[in-house]
Design an enzyme around this catalytic site. Structure first.
Site, PDB file in Angstrom:
ATOM      1  CG  LEU A  34      -1.881  -1.204   1.310  1.00 40.46           C
ATOM      2  CD1 LEU A  34      -2.760  -1.096   2.567  1.00 40.46           C
ATOM      3  CD2 LEU A  34      -2.749  -1.330   0.071  1.00 40.46           C
ATOM      4  CG  HIS A  35       1.122   3.305  -3.334  1.00 43.15           C
ATOM      5  ND1 HIS A  35       0.074   4.057  -3.805  1.00 43.15           N
ATOM      6  CD2 HIS A  35       1.229   2.250  -4.170  1.00 43.15           C
ATOM      7  CE1 HIS A  35      -0.402   3.504  -4.904  1.00 43.15           C
ATOM      8  NE2 HIS A  35       0.267   2.392  -5.150  1.00 43.15           N
ATOM      9  CG  HIS A  38      -2.976   1.201  -2.642  1.00 40.42           C
ATOM     10  ND1 HIS A  38      -1.628   0.925  -2.625  1.00 40.42           N
ATOM     11  CD2 HIS A  38      -3.477   0.520  -3.692  1.00 40.42           C
ATOM     12  CE1 HIS A  38      -1.331   0.109  -3.623  1.00 40.42           C
ATOM     13  NE2 HIS A  38      -2.435  -0.148  -4.291  1.00 40.42           N
ATOM     14  N   GLY A 148      -8.808   3.708  -8.778  1.00 41.77           N
ATOM     15  CA  GLY A 148      -7.968   4.841  -9.168  1.00 41.77           C
ATOM     16  C   GLY A 148      -7.984   5.071 -10.675  1.00 41.77           C
ATOM     17  CB  VAL A 177      -2.006   9.759  -5.083  1.00 46.45           C
ATOM     18  CG1 VAL A 177      -0.970  10.321  -4.122  1.00 46.45           C
ATOM     19  CG2 VAL A 177      -3.413   9.982  -4.543  1.00 46.45           C
ATOM     20  CB  SER A 186       3.040   2.343  -9.257  1.00 51.97           C
ATOM     21  OG  SER A 186       3.135   0.962  -9.550  1.00 51.97           O
ATOM     22  CB  SER A 187       2.636  -1.780  -5.607  1.00 52.78           C
ATOM     23  OG  SER A 187       1.444  -1.389  -4.970  1.00 52.78           O
ATOM     24  NE  ARG A 188       3.915  -4.589 -11.778  1.00 49.50           N
ATOM     25  CZ  ARG A 188       2.605  -4.856 -11.915  1.00 49.50           C
ATOM     26  NH1 ARG A 188       1.742  -3.868 -11.997  1.00 49.50           N
ATOM     27  NH2 ARG A 188       2.178  -6.104 -11.970  1.00 49.50           N
TER      28      ARG A 188
HETATM   29  P1  AMP Z   1      -3.292  -2.125  -7.219  1.00 43.46           P
HETATM   30  O1  AMP Z   1      -2.919  -2.499  -5.821  1.00 43.46           O
HETATM   31  O2  AMP Z   1      -2.166  -1.627  -8.040  1.00 43.46           O
HETATM   32  O3  AMP Z   1      -4.102  -3.212  -7.892  1.00 43.46           O
HETATM   33  O4  AMP Z   1      -4.282  -0.886  -7.103  1.00 43.46           O
HETATM   34  C1  AMP Z   1      -5.441  -0.935  -6.312  1.00 43.46           C
HETATM   35  C2  AMP Z   1      -6.273   0.293  -6.566  1.00 43.46           C
HETATM   36  O5  AMP Z   1      -5.529   1.456  -6.236  1.00 43.46           O
HETATM   37  C3  AMP Z   1      -6.686   0.442  -8.038  1.00 43.46           C
HETATM   38  O6  AMP Z   1      -8.000   0.942  -8.095  1.00 43.46           O
HETATM   39  C4  AMP Z   1      -5.699   1.450  -8.546  1.00 43.46           C
HETATM   40  O7  AMP Z   1      -6.156   2.183  -9.663  1.00 43.46           O
HETATM   41  C5  AMP Z   1      -5.535   2.344  -7.335  1.00 43.46           C
HETATM   42  N1  AMP Z   1      -4.278   3.089  -7.420  1.00 43.46           N
HETATM   43  C6  AMP Z   1      -3.032   2.584  -7.634  1.00 43.46           C
HETATM   44  N2  AMP Z   1      -2.120   3.581  -7.702  1.00 43.46           N
HETATM   45  C7  AMP Z   1      -2.815   4.738  -7.529  1.00 43.46           C
HETATM   46  C8  AMP Z   1      -2.449   6.112  -7.499  1.00 43.46           C
HETATM   47  N3  AMP Z   1      -1.181   6.521  -7.673  1.00 43.46           N
HETATM   48  N4  AMP Z   1      -3.423   7.034  -7.303  1.00 43.46           N
HETATM   49  C9  AMP Z   1      -4.717   6.644  -7.137  1.00 43.46           C
HETATM   50  N5  AMP Z   1      -5.120   5.373  -7.158  1.00 43.46           N
HETATM   51  C10 AMP Z   1      -4.187   4.426  -7.351  1.00 43.46           C
END
Ligand code: AMP
Length: 283
Positions: A34-35, A38, A148, A177, A186-188
């Protein structure tokens, strides 16, 4: 207190009890690590609902065979602490075997809008995403679910899926964000070296420059705009461009009229790390 639930029947049982008592449930599906991106979704869910559920599930079905499923970061303790701090009621953390038991054979396939961009470069990705999100909606029974715009095509695929399957959930799009330099969180991003992380700010800059071209008084053609963005992206040290496309944000096909809204989206590799970003151009 945040309660961690791993069992699918326990999560669904709790969700049904909330429903019976008339509680609104805000749901944020994630893959963890998480960042702030999220957490912005979680904060919004906290403001708008009685109950907040976050799921953490690194969904094998949405990764290609050559992708980073195995090495995807899984800092569960840290994630749980962040959820606690953010006032999350339940952290749903199912296992792959729980989600995909032997005999599993039902898939959700969204058609046209899932084909280009991410769909083209990650075959099967959106099938995995749509299927897992449909399952999560069935288990968590949310009133509202938060996604997001960073993953804009994914957001539209989920909206389409929820509408087409008549799922009783409201999909809430949330802004991207970013880090101070513009890089989308991004988690990456943890895969990036410091140099790469700084260079990756250039992705946002290239997309913004492209958006300016789209908005200029005498806009260039979509092809010219894509070419210009691609060449800006290519000039970023260490960047390898997979795609840079200007599309209609509803259909993800070619933009029809210059007056319409447009989506400029790109996927860029830094080393083996694949980053995506986009900018929605309103007119
Ligand atoms: P993930 O864990 O990458 O599958 O993302 C989970 C949710 O968080 C998804 O709806 C993403 O679009 C959202 N998300 C990921 N990065 C961001 C960000 N930088 N800003 C806003 N939402 C995000």
């Amino acid at each position: 207190m945040t309660r961690v639930i791993a069992s699918l029947p326990a999560m669904q049982g709790q969700a049904l009890r909330w429903r019976r008592r008339g509680r609104s449930v805000g749901f944020v599906p994630t893959m963890g690590a998480l960042h702030d991106g999220h957490l912005s979704l979680v904060q919004r869910a906290r403001r708008e609902n009685d109950i907040v559920v976050v799921s953490i599930f690194v969904n094998p079905a949405q990764f290609g065979p050559q992708e980073d499923l195995k090495k995807y970061p899984r800092p569960f303790k840290r994630d749980a602490a962040l959820c606690r701090k953010a006032g999350v009621d339940v952290l749903f953390h199912p296992s792959p075997a729980g989600m995909y038991p032997p005999g599993f054979q039902t898939w959700v396939t969204v058609q046209n809008i899932a084909k280009p961009l991410e769909g083209e470069h990650r075959p099967g990705h959106f099938r995995g995403v749509a299927t897992v999100v449909a399952k999560l909606f069935g288990i968590v029974q949310p009133t509202r679910a938060y996604f997001g715009k960073k993953d804009f095509q994914q957001l539209k695929v989920i909206e389409r899926m929820a509408a087409d399957l008549n799922l009783p959930v409201k999909i809430i799009p949330c802004p991207t964000v970013r880090e101070a330099g513009g890089l989308a969180r991004s988690s990456r991003n943890v895969y990036l070296s410091l140099e790469e992380r700084l260079a990756a700010n250039g992705v946002r800059a290239a997309l913004r420059a492209g958006a300016e071209l789209v908005k200029s008084k005498k806009p260039a053609s979509p092809t010219e705009i894509e070419r210009s963005v691609r060449s800006k992206l290519k000039r970023i040290p260490g960047a390898r461009v997979q795609y840079a496309r200007l599309v209609d944000p509803q259909t993800f096909g070619a933009p029809k009229r210059v007056k319409d809204d447009a989506l400029l989206a790109a996927a860029v590799y830094f080393g083996r790390t694949r980053l995506i970003d986009n900018i929605l151009i309103k007119r």
